[in-house]
Enzyme design. Structure first.
Site, PDB file in Angstrom:
ATOM      1  N   GLY A 112       0.747  -1.181  -0.201  1.00 47.77           N
ATOM      2  CA  GLY A 112       0.531   0.090   0.225  1.00 47.77           C
ATOM      3  C   GLY A 112       0.600   1.529   0.336  1.00 47.77           C
ATOM      4  O   GLY A 112       0.697   2.260   0.373  1.00 47.77           O
ATOM      5  N   GLU A 169       5.354  -6.050   2.123  1.00 50.47           N
ATOM      6  CA  GLU A 169       4.857  -6.497   0.473  1.00 50.47           C
ATOM      7  C   GLU A 169       4.695  -5.522  -0.367  1.00 50.47           C
ATOM      8  O   GLU A 169       3.326  -5.777  -1.247  1.00 50.47           O
ATOM      9  CB  GLU A 169       3.799  -7.636   0.484  1.00 50.47           C
ATOM     10  CG  GLU A 169       2.538  -7.520   1.451  1.00 50.47           C
ATOM     11  CD  GLU A 169       1.451  -8.587   1.234  1.00 50.47           C
ATOM     12  OE1 GLU A 169       2.269  -9.661   1.408  1.00 50.47           O
ATOM     13  OE2 GLU A 169       0.510  -8.665   1.110  1.00 50.47           O
ATOM     14  N   GLY A 193       4.109  -3.763  -4.073  1.00 45.24           N
ATOM     15  CA  GLY A 193       4.005  -3.872  -5.965  1.00 45.24           C
ATOM     16  C   GLY A 193       4.856  -2.326  -6.208  1.00 45.24           C
ATOM     17  O   GLY A 193       6.058  -2.387  -7.011  1.00 45.24           O
ATOM     18  N   CYS A 224     -11.358   2.154 -30.903  1.00 44.82           N
ATOM     19  CA  CYS A 224     -12.633   2.510 -31.043  1.00 44.82           C
ATOM     20  C   CYS A 224     -13.356   3.070 -30.009  1.00 44.82           C
ATOM     21  O   CYS A 224     -14.711   2.150 -29.662  1.00 44.82           O
ATOM     22  CB  CYS A 224     -13.290   1.436 -32.120  1.00 44.82           C
ATOM     23  SG  CYS A 224     -12.112   1.508 -33.545  1.00 44.82           S
ATOM     24  N   TYR A 257       1.043  -1.919 -12.567  1.00 45.73           N
ATOM     25  CA  TYR A 257      -0.519  -1.779 -13.183  1.00 45.73           C
ATOM     26  C   TYR A 257      -0.684  -0.931 -14.496  1.00 45.73           C
ATOM     27  O   TYR A 257      -1.478  -0.076 -14.639  1.00 45.73           O
ATOM     28  CB  TYR A 257      -1.389  -1.038 -11.869  1.00 45.73           C
ATOM     29  CG  TYR A 257      -0.969  -1.658 -10.628  1.00 45.73           C
ATOM     30  CD1 TYR A 257      -1.479  -3.500 -10.478  1.00 45.73           C
ATOM     31  CD2 TYR A 257      -0.620  -1.419  -9.550  1.00 45.73           C
ATOM     32  CE1 TYR A 257      -1.360  -3.636  -8.891  1.00 45.73           C
ATOM     33  CE2 TYR A 257      -0.255  -2.400  -8.463  1.00 45.73           C
ATOM     34  CZ  TYR A 257      -0.512  -3.298  -8.207  1.00 45.73           C
ATOM     35  OH  TYR A 257      -0.485  -4.217  -7.189  1.00 45.73           O
TER      36      TYR A 257
END
Length: 403
Positions: A233, A270, A272, A348, A377
């Site tokens: 986080g 942890e 990321g 489109c 991400y």
């Protein structure tokens, strides 16, 4: 801008007629960042990389000698890590684990399984006994608290699909100490309440709240807690907001009474996004510039099918412009000067937007847009095959060269 990124773009245009579209990952930058993080980490704390942020094999390999291990949220991710290392510690989390996933996790010697529900726990007891393998688990707890920092994504502190409700801890421990359980061992607790928090002081308060709760459960249930996984986080800013201050976080945490009272308990983190976001670049070329009504649009060779993060989070993604001088057509080169332009992709759909009303001094067809902070991400969560456009190329910077 990283000089190797410029070099790569120039070499591309020397060799190709097609517009450039690529991801560039700075592996050395990621490694140096993690080394810097490790220098200030508190004693008895360990750093894991949550590969959901970016599961690229080259990134996993680059982090392998530095991190304690990897956090995965599916068997696909687990097998990616095991494809790089057969023995690196793995934390296996995520709701909705299927039977085959639990069985493979046991077979692949996952270090800790984050148990998300009472049903999952009961199944694990059966599977571990059948395989005659002892496994270690951390109970993921969804705390009933209103004191979490405010972020765009919150997974705890309210009713959600994540973790075991705090009110069910007694039942979970009752299952673990029951006569039927001979192979599943409770080693501690896991918390992951939010994503992309930018406030280091509030993050310390949240982690200390976790530690207070665990201390309470230890007293009530007589537990020997070996591990507390405080999750990730840690935030990355995509605008002018100050980013997360890692050194402030580790300094405040180390000084806190809750940390000082940890004893021999290990503390896991942890992250990321925080590890990789700043070391990825999505590089794509302007293929058209046109005016519609009172708005100007820059159309890219690329878009949200390659980098869905801006649309997913509803933000304008930071970028820089790398001007290209070549123009081989007999007509005037389309351009916009000292104006606002909305940067869109080739899909489109009107949702294919990466930046709304960007102020630019100069932008021309053939110039290159470099979307910074694209290491996490971005590619992973994108709908790659929508409309069948070609995927971007991938390049990796190591030292003074790339490949």
């Amino acid at each position: 801008m990283n000089q190797n990124v410029k070099k790569l773009i120039n070499e591309w245009h020397d060799k190709n007629r097609d517009p450039i579209c690529a991801y560039i990952y700075d592996l050395e930058g990621i490694q140096n960042h993690v080394k810097s993080m490790l220098k200030t980490m508190p004693r008895q704390s360990h750093l894991f990389y949550a590969i959901k942020a970016n599961p690229d094999k080259r990134i996993i390999e680059a982090l392998l000698p530095l991190v304690k291990g990897f956090e995965v949220a599916s068997i696909g991710e687990l097998l990616k890590v095991r494809g790089v290392s057969k023995d690196i510690p793995i934390l296996f989390g995520g709701p909705g684990k299927k039977n085959y996933e639990l069985e493979i996790a046991i077979r692949e010697n996952v270090s800790y399984i984050h148990v998300e529900s009472l049903l999952e726990l009961r199944k694990l007891i059966i599977f571990a006994k059948e395989s005659n393998k002892h496994i270690q688990v951390l109970l993921r707890i969804n705390l009933r608290t209103k004191t979490l920092p405010e972020t765009k994504i919150i997974m705890g502190g309210y009713s959600s699909q994540f973790g075991i409700d705090e009110q069910l801890i007694d039942e979970a421990i009752s299952i673990l100490i029951g006569a039927e359980n001979t192979h599943v061992h409770l080693c501690g607790f896991h918390f992951h309440s939010l994503s992309n928090n930018l406030k280091a002081d509030l993050h310390v308060e949240m982690v200390n709240h976790y530690l207070q709760k665990v201390e309470q459960w230890k007293r009530v249930h007589g537990l020997d807690v070996k591990v507390i996984n405080a999750g990730g986080g840690f935030g990355v800013s995509y605008d002018e907001t100050p980013g997360f201050e890692w050194e402030l976080f580790t300094s405040l945490l180390t000084k806190s009474e809750e940390y000082q009272n940890l004893g021999d308990t290990q503390l896991f983190f942890e992250p990321g996004r925080f590890i990789v976001a700043d070391y990825g670049y999505y590089v794509t070329e302007v293929v058209d510039i046109k005016v519609s009504g009172d708005k100007c649009f820059s159309v890219l060779r690329g878009g949200t099918h390659h980098n869905r993060l801006p649309a997913s989070w509803g933000h304008n993604h930071p970028f820089s412009i790398f001007h290209q001088e070549g123009w081989s057509y007999p007509f005037k080169r389309p351009e916009v000067q000292n104006s606002k332009v909305t940067i869109v992709g080739e899909l489109c759909t009107p949702k294919d937007r990466l930046y709304e009303n960007a102020k630019v001094e100069s932008l021309r067809v053939g110039d290159i847009i470099i979307f910074e902070k694209s290491g996490a991400y971005c590619w992973t969560i994108s709908h790659h095959d929508f409309l069948g456009h070609p995927h971007p190329n991938f390049y990796y910077i190591e030292g003074n060269h790339y490949e």
